[in-house]
Design a protein around this motif. Structure first.
Motif, PDB file in Angstrom:
ATOM      1  N   LEU A 268      35.956  68.961  51.279  1.00  0.00           N
ATOM      2  CA  LEU A 268      36.604  68.508  50.048  1.00  0.00           C
ATOM      3  C   LEU A 268      37.120  67.073  50.159  1.00  0.00           C
ATOM      4  O   LEU A 268      37.360  66.430  49.134  1.00  0.00           O
ATOM      5  CB  LEU A 268      37.762  69.440  49.677  1.00  0.00           C
ATOM      6  CG  LEU A 268      37.413  70.879  49.304  1.00  0.00           C
ATOM      7  CD1 LEU A 268      38.680  71.671  49.022  1.00  0.00           C
ATOM      8  CD2 LEU A 268      36.462  70.931  48.107  1.00  0.00           C
ATOM      9  N   SER A 313      43.840  73.965  46.771  1.00  0.00           N
ATOM     10  CA  SER A 313      42.483  73.869  47.312  1.00  0.00           C
ATOM     11  C   SER A 313      42.217  74.962  48.339  1.00  0.00           C
ATOM     12  O   SER A 313      41.110  75.527  48.396  1.00  0.00           O
ATOM     13  CB  SER A 313      42.268  72.492  47.941  1.00  0.00           C
ATOM     14  OG  SER A 313      42.404  71.463  46.980  1.00  0.00           O
ATOM     15  N   HIS A 316      41.570  78.036  46.368  1.00  0.00           N
ATOM     16  CA  HIS A 316      40.254  77.907  45.718  1.00  0.00           C
ATOM     17  C   HIS A 316      39.132  78.216  46.697  1.00  0.00           C
ATOM     18  O   HIS A 316      38.185  78.952  46.371  1.00  0.00           O
ATOM     19  CB  HIS A 316      40.119  76.501  45.151  1.00  0.00           C
ATOM     20  CG  HIS A 316      38.752  76.146  44.672  1.00  0.00           C
ATOM     21  ND1 HIS A 316      38.071  76.871  43.716  1.00  0.00           N
ATOM     22  CD2 HIS A 316      37.913  75.125  45.040  1.00  0.00           C
ATOM     23  CE1 HIS A 316      36.885  76.316  43.495  1.00  0.00           C
ATOM     24  NE2 HIS A 316      36.767  75.268  44.285  1.00  0.00           N
ATOM     25  N   VAL A 317      39.224  77.681  47.913  1.00  0.00           N
ATOM     26  CA  VAL A 317      38.164  77.914  48.903  1.00  0.00           C
ATOM     27  C   VAL A 317      38.154  79.372  49.347  1.00  0.00           C
ATOM     28  O   VAL A 317      37.086  79.988  49.498  1.00  0.00           O
ATOM     29  CB  VAL A 317      38.330  76.951  50.092  1.00  0.00           C
ATOM     30  CG1 VAL A 317      37.415  77.341  51.249  1.00  0.00           C
ATOM     31  CG2 VAL A 317      38.035  75.517  49.655  1.00  0.00           C
ATOM     32  N   SER A 320      36.497  81.258  46.564  1.00  0.00           N
ATOM     33  CA  SER A 320      35.075  80.934  46.425  1.00  0.00           C
ATOM     34  C   SER A 320      34.237  81.551  47.537  1.00  0.00           C
ATOM     35  O   SER A 320      33.140  82.055  47.289  1.00  0.00           O
ATOM     36  CB  SER A 320      34.887  79.413  46.425  1.00  0.00           C
ATOM     37  OG  SER A 320      35.564  78.817  45.337  1.00  0.00           O
ATOM     38  N   HIS A 344      43.067  81.403  36.753  1.00  0.00           N
ATOM     39  CA  HIS A 344      41.901  80.626  37.164  1.00  0.00           C
ATOM     40  C   HIS A 344      41.234  81.243  38.391  1.00  0.00           C
ATOM     41  O   HIS A 344      40.003  81.373  38.452  1.00  0.00           O
ATOM     42  CB  HIS A 344      42.306  79.182  37.467  1.00  0.00           C
ATOM     43  CG  HIS A 344      42.275  78.276  36.283  1.00  0.00           C
ATOM     44  ND1 HIS A 344      43.124  78.431  35.203  1.00  0.00           N
ATOM     45  CD2 HIS A 344      41.496  77.195  36.005  1.00  0.00           C
ATOM     46  CE1 HIS A 344      42.872  77.480  34.310  1.00  0.00           C
ATOM     47  NE2 HIS A 344      41.889  76.723  34.770  1.00  0.00           N
ATOM     48  N   LEU A 345      42.038  81.615  39.374  1.00  0.00           N
ATOM     49  CA  LEU A 345      41.482  82.189  40.598  1.00  0.00           C
ATOM     50  C   LEU A 345      40.782  83.513  40.310  1.00  0.00           C
ATOM     51  O   LEU A 345      39.657  83.753  40.779  1.00  0.00           O
ATOM     52  CB  LEU A 345      42.587  82.386  41.632  1.00  0.00           C
ATOM     53  CG  LEU A 345      43.174  81.105  42.237  1.00  0.00           C
ATOM     54  CD1 LEU A 345      44.467  81.414  42.982  1.00  0.00           C
ATOM     55  CD2 LEU A 345      42.169  80.427  43.167  1.00  0.00           C
ATOM     56  N   ARG A 349      37.378  80.386  38.338  1.00  0.00           N
ATOM     57  CA  ARG A 349      37.355  79.004  37.873  1.00  0.00           C
ATOM     58  C   ARG A 349      38.088  78.102  38.876  1.00  0.00           C
ATOM     59  O   ARG A 349      39.041  78.532  39.518  1.00  0.00           O
ATOM     60  CB  ARG A 349      38.007  78.875  36.491  1.00  0.00           C
ATOM     61  CG  ARG A 349      37.349  79.726  35.420  1.00  0.00           C
ATOM     62  CD  ARG A 349      37.766  79.290  34.008  1.00  0.00           C
ATOM     63  NE  ARG A 349      39.180  79.318  33.788  1.00  0.00           N
ATOM     64  CZ  ARG A 349      39.869  80.367  33.342  1.00  0.00           C
ATOM     65  NH1 ARG A 349      39.232  81.510  33.089  1.00  0.00           N
ATOM     66  NH2 ARG A 349      41.172  80.299  33.145  1.00  0.00           N
ATOM     67  N   ASP A 350      37.644  76.878  38.975  1.00  0.00           N
ATOM     68  CA  ASP A 350      38.259  75.917  39.887  1.00  0.00           C
ATOM     69  C   ASP A 350      39.655  75.574  39.368  1.00  0.00           C
ATOM     70  O   ASP A 350      39.795  75.027  38.271  1.00  0.00           O
ATOM     71  CB  ASP A 350      37.392  74.658  39.961  1.00  0.00           C
ATOM     72  CG  ASP A 350      37.874  73.676  41.027  1.00  0.00           C
ATOM     73  OD1 ASP A 350      39.045  73.760  41.444  1.00  0.00           O
ATOM     74  OD2 ASP A 350      37.066  72.804  41.428  1.00  0.00           O
ATOM     75  N   ARG A 352      41.843  73.410  40.622  1.00  0.00           N
ATOM     76  CA  ARG A 352      42.396  72.127  41.062  1.00  0.00           C
ATOM     77  C   ARG A 352      42.765  71.221  39.899  1.00  0.00           C
ATOM     78  O   ARG A 352      43.643  70.361  40.028  1.00  0.00           O
ATOM     79  CB  ARG A 352      41.422  71.439  42.014  1.00  0.00           C
ATOM     80  CG  ARG A 352      41.313  72.154  43.379  1.00  0.00           C
ATOM     81  CD  ARG A 352      40.272  71.511  44.265  1.00  0.00           C
ATOM     82  NE  ARG A 352      38.925  71.729  43.731  1.00  0.00           N
ATOM     83  CZ  ARG A 352      37.835  71.145  44.221  1.00  0.00           C
ATOM     84  NH1 ARG A 352      37.940  70.289  45.227  1.00  0.00           N
ATOM     85  NH2 ARG A 352      36.647  71.395  43.697  1.00  0.00           N
TER      86      ARG A 352
END
Length: 368
Positions: A268, A313, A316-317, A320, A344-345, A349-350, A352
């Motif tokens: 990232l 982040s 998010h990772v 994902s 979002h999570l 969805r991203d 950030r």
């Protein structure tokens, strides 16, 4: 080395004879530069402290997250210690009234993250002071991670809780005194702030010349405080935030993580931080006794490092890479200050984009 003078040092440097019974709200961080604790220091300066009030973790700092030490007596001064943790509203008013104090003084070091609870103990006791007609004084201390930058979304009032009572961003950039001034617009207490002398907003704690006293059991170093506004968010998901290790909040991971985790985070290109692939076994807390794979955060440039964006982040990772294992918990909404991060999570969805660019702190700033 520059040396800052805290509110406590400034108050005790001009001894006088007080005439009102004072309740002191403090913990192990309430010390002078020579490490004399606030309670005996104030008594020696002629301030008639008659009762001590303790926040989460207790006067001595022995309780883990989510706990206090109960009502006890201070072995140094002999004063009664009343535990305020989990007491609010009328219950807290009754506790203060029962002590017979006529004024309240707050001297606790914050760490610069909205979800750290000490300033909300201050907030709640300011409310009690307003309702009981007591003067409230904050002996101010520097923000350990600097006061030049704020980051993250502002709290939605619908999600107000003990990890966020007022509309501040996640990394607020304020001192306890500045938060008190901001909050007092709504509270209306008779408020005084004894300001810090010689502190500049861009300074981190290690430029103040003051001794670092760990604010709580899992906040051992300034390095911990620096990452905490971001990795503290992991307390709202099913991952380990490093409690039960010697590097809480710098070590994060999960039993379901693998070597892709560190690689994806480094890809990232987040400013001011690198991620080292590692394993750890928490001795208590989430995933206690389980070997966890994850990362250690290594902050390479603390001026460039955005803790809140970094924490988002990390979440998010994890979501994902491990969608079948990663899960959010309701507490994440309170930490974030709204449901948007969790939504979002959970939707894949991203998240950030939910992080506004870092900017200057807002409010009535007491320091340039």
């Amino acid at each position: 080395m520059n040396r800052v003078r805290t509110g406590l040092e400034r108050l005790t440097s001009t001894p006088g004879t007080g005439r009102v019974r004072v309740g002191l709200i403090t913990n192990p961080t309430g010390v002078l530069p020579d490490l004399t604790h606030a309670a005996p220091a104030l008594l020696a300066a002629g301030v008639p402290v008659t009762t001590l009030f303790s926040p989460e973790h207790g006067l001595r700092g022995t309780a883990q997250a989510g706990g206090g030490e109960g009502d006890t007596a201070d072995p140094v001064t002999g004063l009664p210690v009343l535990d305020t943790y989990r007491r609010t509203g009328g219950d807290l008013d009754a506790l203060v009234a029962s002590s017979g104090v006529e004024a309240l003084v707050f001297d606790v070091c914050d760490v610069g993250a909205r979800f750290y609870t000490y300033v909300w103990t201050m907030y709640d006791l300011m409310g009690s002071a307003a309702r009981l007609g007591l003067r409230f004084t904050v002996l101010d201390r520097p923000n350990p991670i600097g006061g030049a930058v704020a980051e993250g979304p502002v709290l939605d009032p619908a999600y107000a809780s003990f990890v966020g009572r007022a509309a501040l961003p996640v990394r607020h950039g304020l001192t306890p005194g500045e938060i008190a001034v901001f909050a007092n617009r709504a509270i209306g207490a008779e408020l005084d702030v004894v300001c810090v002398e010689g502190w500049r907003r861009q300074w981190h704690f290690d430029r103040t010349g003051l001794p670092w006293v760990l604010p709580s059991a899992n906040m051992p170093t300034l390095d911990t405080a620096l990452v905490y506004p971001g990795t503290g968010l992991l307390e709202g998901v099913n991952a380990a935030e490093g409690r039960g290790t010697t590097r809480p909040f710098e070590l994060v991971g999960a039993p379901y993580a693998d070597g892709r985790f560190a690689a994806a985070l480094n890809d990232l290109g987040l400013p001011g931080v690198r991620f080292r692939d590692t394993w750890f076994t928490p001795t208590f807390g989430r995933h206690a006794g389980v070997v966890v794979r994850g990362v250690q955060l290594h902050v390479t440039d603390r001026e460039a490092f955005p803790p809140v964006l970094t924490g988002v982040s990390v979440l998010h990772v994890l979501r994902s890479l491990y969608p079948g294992d990663f899960a959010c918990e309701p507490f994440l909404d309170l930490l974030w200050g709204s449901a948007s991060l969790r939504e979002h999570l959970e939707a894949g969805r991203d998240p950030r984009g939910l992080c506004p660019p870092p900017g200057p702190p807002q409010g009535e700033l007491l320091y340039g």
